[in-house]
Write a protein that holds these residues in place. Structure first.
Motif, PDB file in Angstrom:
ATOM      1  N   GLU A 184       0.811  -1.214   0.000  1.00  7.96           N
ATOM      2  CA  GLU A 184       0.000   0.000   0.000  1.00  7.96           C
ATOM      3  C   GLU A 184       0.845   1.265   0.000  1.00  7.96           C
ATOM      4  O   GLU A 184       0.404   2.318  -0.471  1.00  7.96           O
ATOM      5  CB  GLU A 184      -0.905  -0.009   1.237  1.00  7.96           C
ATOM      6  CG  GLU A 184      -1.970   1.063   1.225  1.00  7.96           C
ATOM      7  CD  GLU A 184      -2.943   0.934   2.387  1.00  7.96           C
ATOM      8  OE1 GLU A 184      -3.954   1.655   2.389  1.00  7.96           O
ATOM      9  OE2 GLU A 184      -2.697   0.116   3.292  1.00  7.96           O
ATOM     10  N   ALA A 208       2.104  -2.972  10.325  1.00  6.68           N
ATOM     11  CA  ALA A 208       1.527  -4.084  11.081  1.00  6.68           C
ATOM     12  C   ALA A 208       0.674  -4.986  10.198  1.00  6.68           C
ATOM     13  O   ALA A 208       0.484  -6.175  10.496  1.00  6.68           O
ATOM     14  CB  ALA A 208       0.689  -3.539  12.238  1.00  6.68           C
ATOM     15  N   GLU A 209       0.168  -4.453   9.098  1.00  4.18           N
ATOM     16  CA  GLU A 209      -0.620  -5.232   8.138  1.00  4.18           C
ATOM     17  C   GLU A 209       0.245  -5.768   6.988  1.00  4.18           C
ATOM     18  O   GLU A 209      -0.281  -6.280   6.004  1.00  4.18           O
ATOM     19  CB  GLU A 209      -1.755  -4.372   7.584  1.00  4.18           C
ATOM     20  CG  GLU A 209      -2.751  -3.919   8.642  1.00  4.18           C
ATOM     21  CD  GLU A 209      -3.811  -2.971   8.082  1.00  4.18           C
ATOM     22  OE1 GLU A 209      -3.947  -2.904   6.837  1.00  4.18           O
ATOM     23  OE2 GLU A 209      -4.489  -2.301   8.875  1.00  4.18           O
ATOM     24  N   ASN A 210       1.577  -5.610   7.126  1.00  5.75           N
ATOM     25  CA  ASN A 210       2.530  -6.094   6.106  1.00  5.75           C
ATOM     26  C   ASN A 210       2.303  -5.448   4.736  1.00  5.75           C
ATOM     27  O   ASN A 210       2.481  -6.089   3.690  1.00  5.75           O
ATOM     28  CB  ASN A 210       2.447  -7.623   5.974  1.00  5.75           C
ATOM     29  CG  ASN A 210       2.827  -8.335   7.256  1.00  5.75           C
ATOM     30  OD1 ASN A 210       3.822  -7.987   7.902  1.00  5.75           O
ATOM     31  ND2 ASN A 210       2.030  -9.326   7.640  1.00  5.75           N
ATOM     32  N   LYS A 211       1.943  -4.159   4.752  1.00  7.42           N
ATOM     33  CA  LYS A 211       1.677  -3.454   3.500  1.00  7.42           C
ATOM     34  C   LYS A 211       2.601  -2.257   3.266  1.00  7.42           C
ATOM     35  O   LYS A 211       2.381  -1.458   2.361  1.00  7.42           O
ATOM     36  CB  LYS A 211       0.222  -2.969   3.469  1.00  7.42           C
ATOM     37  CG  LYS A 211      -0.805  -4.097   3.458  1.00  7.42           C
ATOM     38  CD  LYS A 211      -2.223  -3.538   3.438  1.00  7.42           C
ATOM     39  CE  LYS A 211      -3.255  -4.654   3.409  1.00  7.42           C
ATOM     40  NZ  LYS A 211      -4.657  -4.099   3.405  1.00  7.42           N
ATOM     41  N   ARG A 259      -6.925   6.214   5.890  1.00  2.00           N
ATOM     42  CA  ARG A 259      -6.390   5.947   7.222  1.00  2.00           C
ATOM     43  C   ARG A 259      -6.108   7.231   8.015  1.00  2.00           C
ATOM     44  O   ARG A 259      -5.741   7.151   9.189  1.00  2.00           O
ATOM     45  CB  ARG A 259      -5.076   5.165   7.106  1.00  2.00           C
ATOM     46  CG  ARG A 259      -5.188   3.800   6.434  1.00  2.00           C
ATOM     47  CD  ARG A 259      -3.804   3.188   6.274  1.00  2.00           C
ATOM     48  NE  ARG A 259      -3.822   1.859   5.702  1.00  2.00           N
ATOM     49  CZ  ARG A 259      -3.886   0.719   6.400  1.00  2.00           C
ATOM     50  NH1 ARG A 259      -3.946   0.778   7.733  1.00  2.00           N
ATOM     51  NH2 ARG A 259      -3.880  -0.452   5.807  1.00  2.00           N
ATOM     52  N   LYS A 285       0.846   1.400  11.517  1.00  2.00           N
ATOM     53  CA  LYS A 285      -0.352   0.598  11.292  1.00  2.00           C
ATOM     54  C   LYS A 285      -0.291  -0.115   9.944  1.00  2.00           C
ATOM     55  O   LYS A 285      -0.703  -1.277   9.826  1.00  2.00           O
ATOM     56  CB  LYS A 285      -1.599   1.492  11.367  1.00  2.00           C
ATOM     57  CG  LYS A 285      -1.863   2.045  12.766  1.00  2.00           C
ATOM     58  CD  LYS A 285      -3.083   2.951  12.779  1.00  2.00           C
ATOM     59  CE  LYS A 285      -3.332   3.512  14.179  1.00  2.00           C
ATOM     60  NZ  LYS A 285      -4.498   4.437  14.203  1.00  2.00           N
ATOM     61  N   ILE A 286       0.221   0.568   8.932  1.00  2.88           N
ATOM     62  CA  ILE A 286       0.360  -0.078   7.626  1.00  2.88           C
ATOM     63  C   ILE A 286       1.396  -1.196   7.702  1.00  2.88           C
ATOM     64  O   ILE A 286       1.207  -2.283   7.124  1.00  2.88           O
ATOM     65  CB  ILE A 286       0.759   0.963   6.553  1.00  2.88           C
ATOM     66  CG1 ILE A 286      -0.288   2.071   6.458  1.00  2.88           C
ATOM     67  CG2 ILE A 286       0.911   0.290   5.189  1.00  2.88           C
ATOM     68  CD1 ILE A 286       0.083   3.198   5.506  1.00  2.88           C
ATOM     69  N   LYS A 304      10.262  -5.237   3.120  1.00  2.00           N
ATOM     70  CA  LYS A 304       9.050  -5.118   3.939  1.00  2.00           C
ATOM     71  C   LYS A 304       9.405  -4.577   5.319  1.00  2.00           C
ATOM     72  O   LYS A 304      10.295  -5.070   5.995  1.00  2.00           O
ATOM     73  CB  LYS A 304       8.361  -6.471   4.074  1.00  2.00           C
ATOM     74  CG  LYS A 304       7.020  -6.378   4.801  1.00  2.00           C
ATOM     75  CD  LYS A 304       6.224  -7.666   4.711  1.00  2.00           C
ATOM     76  CE  LYS A 304       6.878  -8.766   5.540  1.00  2.00           C
ATOM     77  NZ  LYS A 304       6.037  -9.984   5.556  1.00  2.00           N
TER      78      LYS A 304
END
Length: 359
Positions: A129, A202-205, A184, A199-200, A154
């Motif tokens: 993202e 933490a979502e692996n994005k 967001r 937060k991004i 990542k």
């Protein structure tokens, strides 16, 4: 494609230069900072400047630059400071495109080789993202460190000023974000580095690309001078033909073709001489920037300083130790300035013996 440039607020760090010109339009190595980003070349057609100070001044200056760059430039004005993420929410309607393309977010204080084309390819390759640029530093304990997988880029987490070594890569202030990132961010003072990116991640994005070459935040005068050295070093490696040469040149020096340099001068290292400047005979310049329309009179000596637009330095004057002259400052003959910070449109008739602000 679009880009948002975080210009910020009251421009205090580069005063007195920013009293006359908005920060993105302050010259660095003979062209405004905003031009170093070469956004047109990588397909950016619209730039949004996020500011909270004197937007009318900014827009007046930018009319000419819109024509030169062939890029639409608009301003998004904050009523209150919104941090580094809030401005994205405020400019949401300006940033969203029918194509759904990602957009760049850049800091106006940062200078680098700007490998934006490579960043676009990196962003497409990982499918996440958001992409951020990171740069290596020698002392990561002073910064917020980005912990990332070496093979994929990542981002795993962010560690603020770590006491134990967790990595040596820090946020370089250059981002490429999908439009979904805007969902967001709330319209309030928010930090993209501390509230949005974790937060991004933490979502692996969230993915990080290591910035090749140099990087410098040039928002303060001393860092501006250091950034000039790094930039000229980069020119030496990648475009040596852009540097000046001759018996009067020492090290890396850039001189605009319209500038005139007299006999017996010694210029360099790490000097930028702007358009229309006149450097009379016997002048010594080192580690300094001489901006457009400046006249340096005979046998003057300038080091580790910034000489603002259309200023004059008198004969046998000595200017050093991070002296900053605003626009249209006139230093009289045989004057010494030791770290003076001089506001625009002043005449300096007495020496400045210790660092001080001249109002």
């Amino acid at each position: 494609m679009k880009a948002l440039i975080l210009v910020g607020g009251f421009r205090t760090r580069l005063r007195p230069l920013t009293l006359c010109y908005p920060k993105p339009l302050v010259d660095f190595a003979n062209k405004p900072m905003i031009l170093h980003q070469a956004l047109k070349a990588i397909g950016v057609s619209e730039v949004v400047l996020a500011i909270n100070y004197q937007p009318e001044v900014m827009l007046n200056f930018l009319k000419d630059f819109e024509k030169k760059l062939a890029i639409k430039i608009t301003c998004s004005q904050e009523i209150e400071p919104l941090g580094t993420a809030g401005p994205l929410a405020l400019a949401r309607d300006k940033l969203l495109a029918d194509s759904g393309e990602p957009f760049f977010v850049l800091n106006s204080d940062v200078i680098s080789e700007y490998p934006l084309k490579e960043m676009i390819a990196f962003h497409k390759s990982h499918g996440g993202e958001a992409s951020i640029m990171v740069t290596k530093v020698d002392e990561p304990s002073k910064y917020g460190v980005v912990v990332m997988e070496q093979s994929t880029g990542k981002v795993e987490k962010f560690v603020e000023k770590p006491k134990l070594f967790v990595g040596n890569k820090i946020n370089a202030g250059i981002y490429l974000l999908n439009p979904s990132v805007l969902d967001r961010i709330e319209l309030r003072p928010t930090s993209i580095e501390k509230e949005v990116f974790p937060k991004i991640a933490a979502e692996n994005k969230l993915y990080a690309m290591v910035l090749p070459g140099f990087w410098m935040d040039i928002g303060q005068p001393r860092d501006y001078i250091t950034g000039l050295r790094l930039y000229l070093d980069s020119l030496r490696k990648n475009s040596p033909s852009k540097l000046a040469n001759g018996p009067h040149i020492v090290g890396n020096v850039i001189v605009d073709e319209t500038a005139k340099i007299g006999e017996g001068c010694l210029i360099g290292p790490d000097v930028a001489i702007g358009p229309g400047c006149v450097v009379e005979s016997g002048v010594r310049l080192s580690r300094c920037t001489v901006m457009r329309g400046v006249r340096i009179k005979k046998h003057a000596c300038i080091s580790s300083s910034i000489i603002g637009w259309h200023s004059t330095v008198g004969q046998w004057a000595r200017v050093e130790n991070m002296t900053i002259l605003g626009e249209d400052v006139h230093v009289c003959d045989e004057i010494y300035s030791n770290g003076g910070v001089v506001l625009p449109h002043k005449e300096i008739k007495a020496s400045i013996l210790k660092p001080e602000i001249v109002l």
